[in-house]
Structure formats: C-alpha cells, structure tokens
Scaffold this motif. Structure first.
Motif, short mmCIF file in Angstrom:
data_model
loop_
_atom_site.label_atom_id
_atom_site.label_comp_id
_atom_site.label_asym_id
_atom_site.label_seq_id
_atom_site.Cartn_x
_atom_site.Cartn_y
_atom_site.Cartn_z
N ILE A 23 0.85 -1.21 0.00
CA ILE A 23 0.00 0.00 0.00
C ILE A 23 0.88 1.25 0.00
CG2 ILE A 23 -1.59 1.36 1.46
CD1 ILE A 23 -3.05 -1.14 2.14
N GLY A 24 2.05 1.15 0.58
CA GLY A 24 2.97 2.30 0.63
C GLY A 24 3.80 2.25 1.89
N TRP A 26 5.83 1.29 4.98
CA TRP A 26 5.69 0.13 5.85
C TRP A 26 4.29 0.09 6.44
CZ3 TRP A 26 10.00 -2.61 8.85
CH2 TRP A 26 11.15 -2.74 8.05
N PHE A 63 1.26 11.42 10.60
CA PHE A 63 1.34 10.32 11.57
C PHE A 63 0.61 10.54 12.89
CE2 PHE A 63 4.74 9.76 8.62
CZ PHE A 63 4.87 8.40 8.47
N MET A 87 1.19 4.61 14.82
CA MET A 87 1.29 5.62 13.77
C MET A 87 1.61 5.00 12.41
SD MET A 87 2.72 9.01 15.68
CE MET A 87 4.42 8.58 16.01
N TYR A 89 -0.21 2.15 11.05
CA TYR A 89 -1.29 1.41 10.39
C TYR A 89 -1.64 2.15 9.11
CZ TYR A 89 -2.06 -1.10 14.78
OH TYR A 89 -1.90 -1.88 15.88
N ASN A 90 -1.71 1.45 8.00
CA ASN A 90 -2.18 2.08 6.77
C ASN A 90 -3.70 2.16 6.80
OD1 ASN A 90 0.24 2.76 5.41
ND2 ASN A 90 0.57 0.60 4.93
N HIS A 91 -4.23 2.94 5.86
CA HIS A 91 -5.68 3.20 5.83
C HIS A 91 -6.39 2.13 5.00
CE1 HIS A 91 -9.38 5.57 5.38
NE2 HIS A 91 -9.31 5.33 4.08
N LEU A 149 -2.25 13.19 -2.00
CA LEU A 149 -1.90 11.77 -2.15
C LEU A 149 -3.07 11.01 -2.78
CD1 LEU A 149 -0.44 11.11 1.43
CD2 LEU A 149 0.88 11.30 -0.69
N GLU A 150 -2.73 9.91 -3.42
CA GLU A 150 -3.79 9.08 -3.96
C GLU A 150 -4.03 7.91 -3.00
OE1 GLU A 150 -4.21 7.28 -8.23
OE2 GLU A 150 -3.59 9.40 -8.21
N ALA A 152 -4.81 4.33 -2.03
CA ALA A 152 -4.80 3.00 -2.64
C ALA A 152 -5.84 2.12 -1.95
CB ALA A 152 -3.42 2.37 -2.49
N GLY A 337 8.13 5.49 1.31
CA GLY A 337 7.10 5.82 2.30
C GLY A 337 7.30 7.24 2.82
N SER A 338 6.51 7.61 3.78
CA SER A 338 6.65 8.97 4.29
C SER A 338 7.83 9.06 5.24
CB SER A 338 5.39 9.42 5.02
OG SER A 338 4.36 8.50 4.89
N SER A 339 8.35 7.94 5.66
CA SER A 339 9.39 7.98 6.68
C SER A 339 10.79 8.00 6.07
CB SER A 339 9.24 6.80 7.62
OG SER A 339 9.23 5.62 6.88
C1 LIG Z 1 0.36 7.10 9.11
S1 LIG Z 1 1.38 6.77 7.76
C2 LIG Z 1 1.30 5.04 7.65
C3 LIG Z 1 2.66 4.43 7.52
C4 LIG Z 1 3.27 4.56 6.13
N1 LIG Z 1 2.89 3.43 5.31
C5 LIG Z 1 4.77 4.72 6.20
O1 LIG Z 1 5.52 3.77 5.93
O2 LIG Z 1 5.23 5.79 6.55
C6 LIG Z 1 0.39 7.42 6.51
C7 LIG Z 1 1.00 7.31 5.13
O3 LIG Z 1 0.89 5.98 4.64
C8 LIG Z 1 0.50 5.96 3.29
N2 LIG Z 1 -0.83 5.30 3.18
C9 LIG Z 1 -1.53 4.78 4.20
N3 LIG Z 1 -2.68 4.21 3.77
C10 LIG Z 1 -2.72 4.39 2.44
C11 LIG Z 1 -3.65 4.05 1.42
N4 LIG Z 1 -4.78 3.40 1.65
N5 LIG Z 1 -3.35 4.42 0.15
C12 LIG Z 1 -2.21 5.09 -0.14
N6 LIG Z 1 -1.29 5.43 0.77
C13 LIG Z 1 -1.53 5.09 2.06
C14 LIG Z 1 0.48 7.38 2.82
O4 LIG Z 1 1.75 7.66 2.29
C15 LIG Z 1 0.29 8.15 4.10
O5 LIG Z 1 0.85 9.44 4.04
#
Ligand SMILES: C[S@@+](CC[C@H](N)C(=O)[O-])C[C@H]1O[C@@H](n2cnc3c(N)ncnc32)[C@H](O)[C@@H]1O
Length: 409
Positions: A23-24, A26, A63, A87, A89-91, A149-150, A152, A337-339
């Motif tokens: 999804i993006g 971690w 986050f 912080m 969990y993906n969406h 952001l898009e 997924a 990722g954002s990190s």
């Molecule tokens: C709270 S962080 C989750 C951890 C993130 N995956 C990371 O490794 O940093 C939120 C970020 O995760 C990604 N993300 C989370 N859920 C997503 C989804 N359903 N579709 C696309 N990007 C997602 C986006 O880049 C978002 O800015």
C-alpha cells in the motif's frame, strides 16, 4: 541483571509486527489470528501534543493522532504522537479495514486524567495471521486529497504460506517490549470483548505494574551479541521544533550520532533518502524536503520501541547500538514511504530475556523537556520510566537549596 521476570517475559508473543507494505511504505501485520473484539495493540507510550503548529509543520503531520474532545469540544488543538505501531497502520476501506482505534472509552481529558491510560487498537472482525492491519484515517478520502496523495484500495491481500509467514515473523518481529504494551495488560484488563463493546471498567492505577517493571525497553527473549533486536521506520524532523518539545527525550539529534552513523546518513542523503519534511518559507506549504544542514535535523523513532530505549551514552554500560538504512533498499520497487529511513537496533553483547536495553547514544535532551515529558506521562496516567522520574524528582543529595542551577544529571 534482568529487570523483568524472565517468566513474565516468556509469555510475550509477537502479536503484531512492522513490515513493508504494497500500500505504501511500511505497515503493521498480524503475527497470529485475532478474534473480532480482541485487543490487537496497546501503545507502549503516547505523548500528548498541544500545539497544532507542531503537529502540522513537519513529518508528524501524516502520523499524529487528533482527538475529538467529547467533553470539551472547544479544545481542538490537541493530538498525540503514539509510539509502538499506532502511527504506522495504513488506511483501509470497507471490509479491508480490520482494526479500530480506541482509547477504551476514555479520551484524554484534563478533568479526568487517569481515565486516559490506554490508547490502542481492537479487531473489528476476525483477522488471519499475515493480514496487514488497516485502520481508518476518517470516513472520507479527504485525508489523502488534502495531502495531495492518492488513496490505494486493495481488493484482497494475498496471504503468504505459513512457512513464509514464519520466516517473515522471524525477520520482522521485535525482540523488545516497552511501556504499557498489550502484553502487560493481557491478563489484567477485563475481557477485550467487553472493552470493544465499550463497557469499560475503570482501570485502577494500583493495577498497573510497579514502575520498575517497565523502565524503558527490555529484551523479551535471549538476543545474541551482534544480532538484530528490532527494526522500524523513523521520521526525519526539524531539530529546532523538537528540542523544545516533550518528544525531545525520544529523538536522536544529528549531533548525537557518532561519525560512522553521520557518514551513513550523508550517503543516504546522496541517494535521496534522508529527507526532512517541512514548511517552504516562500509558499507556506508543507513540502517533502527542506533540509539544508544536517545539524537542523533529528531522527524521531516513530515506530516500535526504539524511541523508548534508554540512552546511556558512548561511555555508558550499553548493550546495543543503532544502524540506519534506507526504507527502500531491500524491497524491490518499493517507494520509501513517508518515513524514508529504517532504524535497526543491534545487540553489542549477549542480552538475557528481561534485561533492559541500553543504547550507546548520548541522551542530550534537556532537564526541561524530560520534566515536561514526565508531566505529560503522569497527567495521562502512563508509567514514567525511572530515569525520567529521577530527572523530575532528583535525589535531595543532588540539590542544595540556594543552588539556582538546574540539577546536573
Ligand atoms: C500514518 S502513515 C502510515 C505508515 C506509512 N505506510 C509509512 O511507511 O510511513 C500514513 C501514510 O501511509 C501511506 N498510506 C496509508 N494508507 C494508504 C492508502 N490506503 N493508500 C495510499 N497510501 C496510504 C500514505 O503515504 C500516508 O501518508
């Protein structure tokens, strides 16, 4: 010497773990099956943040958590940085979403501070081992469009075979525990099903483990000299903002990295990885990279327990050291990722189950930020690690009454 009874430590399982996600960046994964209503995680620590500016002008924007004050609707500029997995969990949308954020019926509330001891996640349906755990960032796509952001949406996740999962878990599961984690509560909190239904019994402060039981982070199993204790994504944040915040005791300042780690970071920067999100002074907008000088940056170990590991300095009696890597390096075609960076914690000698983890980096945080953090933890009913308590309430021997200086640590 072990600070946790090895018997207790032996009961800790790898319920959830961090790993790369399609999804993006971690994400968080189930290390076992969960029944609907079961607690999946209780955050080892969260730090309430009052300033909205602080939450929105740096990488934490993607986050942090915001609270919707039920009792005090006028209080809106309040959120939290949550350690552990929270912080990351993906969406997830629809049936893909399998966990629900919960403060177990109590939001942090300045009128009832002891009511907010726990923040965590609960399974909102049966979950299979290996599933990515997805929570909701809100019911609309706005969270994503606001950030350009898009979103997924995964149809169905392909779960690896049991053998592959075992391998993945061996690689990704942290060998550390910290704070008021899930396992601390597993036999102490009433049935999770009840919690999910929000029939929440008031949790007595006396039910918490004594302070010395969760000083910072400890090893939950034997770790051999040189082996990996934990790996987790981290954020690069502006030092100027964080060095005056209650998060300072958890960050790693650029100046505190030894020359070999600084060199690693410089190489990562050349690869386009070590980036610091911040406000572009011309447009006033949050942009992916505003880093000019390494000294202006710090690393926030935003996931797992690494931020909670006690730092004893290069001359202290440490048992672990830090490694820094690109979040993308060993994952084919993965974005960073954002990190952007992954922290790795390695043992520098054999560590017994229950032994406290002691990192060889200096703790350069100020007396003031340590005190503020201690107060924040106390106000939200969280255990205060002993080295912070000592800061907050230094031994009388250390201060003389006419001494106006801050006590030396
Ligand atoms: C709270 S962080 C989750 C951890 C993130 N995956 C990371 O490794 O940093 C939120 C970020 O995760 C990604 N993300 C989370 N859920 C997503 C989804 N359903 N579709 C696309 N990007 C997602 C986006 O880049 C978002 O800015």
């Amino acid at each position: 010497a072990p600070v946790f009874s090895p018997q207790r430590v032996g009961n800790y399982l790898c319920d959830i773990y961090l790993a790369p996600s399609d999804i993006g960046g971690w994400g968080v994964y189930a290390g076992r099956d969960f029944d609907e209503g079961e607690i999946v995680e209780i955050a080892p620590r969260y730090v309430p943040l009052k300033s909205t500016e602080f939450m929105h002008n740096n990488a934490l924007d993607d986050f942090h958590y915001g609270f919707t004050f039920q009792r005090d609707p006028e209080e809106t500029s309040f959120g939290a940085a949550i350690f552990g997995m929270s912080m990351f969990y993906n969406h997830g949308v629809g049936a893909q979403r399998n966990v629900v954020y919960t403060s177990f019926g109590f939001e942090p509330d300045k009128h009832m501070t002891w009511g907010s001891m726990m923040i965590g996640f609960v399974a909102n349906r049966d979950i299979r081992r290996g599933e990515e755990l997805l929570s909701s960032y809100g019911e609309t796509e706005r969270w994503f469009t606001d950030r350009g952001l898009e979103m997924a949406q995964r149809e169905e996740q392909e779960i690896p075979s049991q053998e592959e999962l075992t391998k993945l878990e061996q690689q990704q599961c942290a060998k550390s525990i910290a704070g008021i984690g899930h396992s601390t509560w597993i036999d102490r909190v009433v049935a999770a099903q009840d919690i999910y239904e929000l029939h929440v019994p008031y949790i007595q402060k006396e039910e918490m483990l004594p302070l010395q039981d969760h000083p910072t982070a400890v090893a939950k199993e034997f770790v051999q000299d040189g082996s990996l204790i934990e790996q987790a994504p981290a954020l690069v944040v502006p030092m100027a903002t964080y060095e005056v915040s209650p998060l300072e005791p958890m960050i790693i300042a650029w100046a505190d990295l030894d020359p070999s780690l600084q060199e690693v970071v410089q190489d990562l920067r050349e690869d386009g990885v070590y980036r610091m999100k911040g406000i572009d002074t011309e447009t006033g907008r949050l942009v992916p990279d505003v880093l000019e000088f390494f000294e202006d940056s710090a690393i926030l170990p935003a996931a797992g327990n690494i931020g909670l590991v006690r730092k004893v300095g290069p001359d202290g009696d440490s048992n672990c050291r830090l490694g820094i890597e690109s979040a993308a390096r060993d994952i084919e075609n993965a974005d960073i990722g954002s990190s952007g960076i992954i922290l790795k914690l390695y043992a520098t000698r054999d560590i017994q189950p229950g032994e406290e983890l002691l990192l060889n980096l200096p703790d350069s945080s100020s007396w003031h930020t340590k005190t503020t953090l201690s107060q924040h933890l106390a106000l939200t009913g969280q255990p205060i690690p002993k080295h912070l308590v000592d800061t907050y309430n230094p031994g009388l021997d250390d201060i003389s009454l006419d001494d106006e200086e801050e006590p030396e640590l």
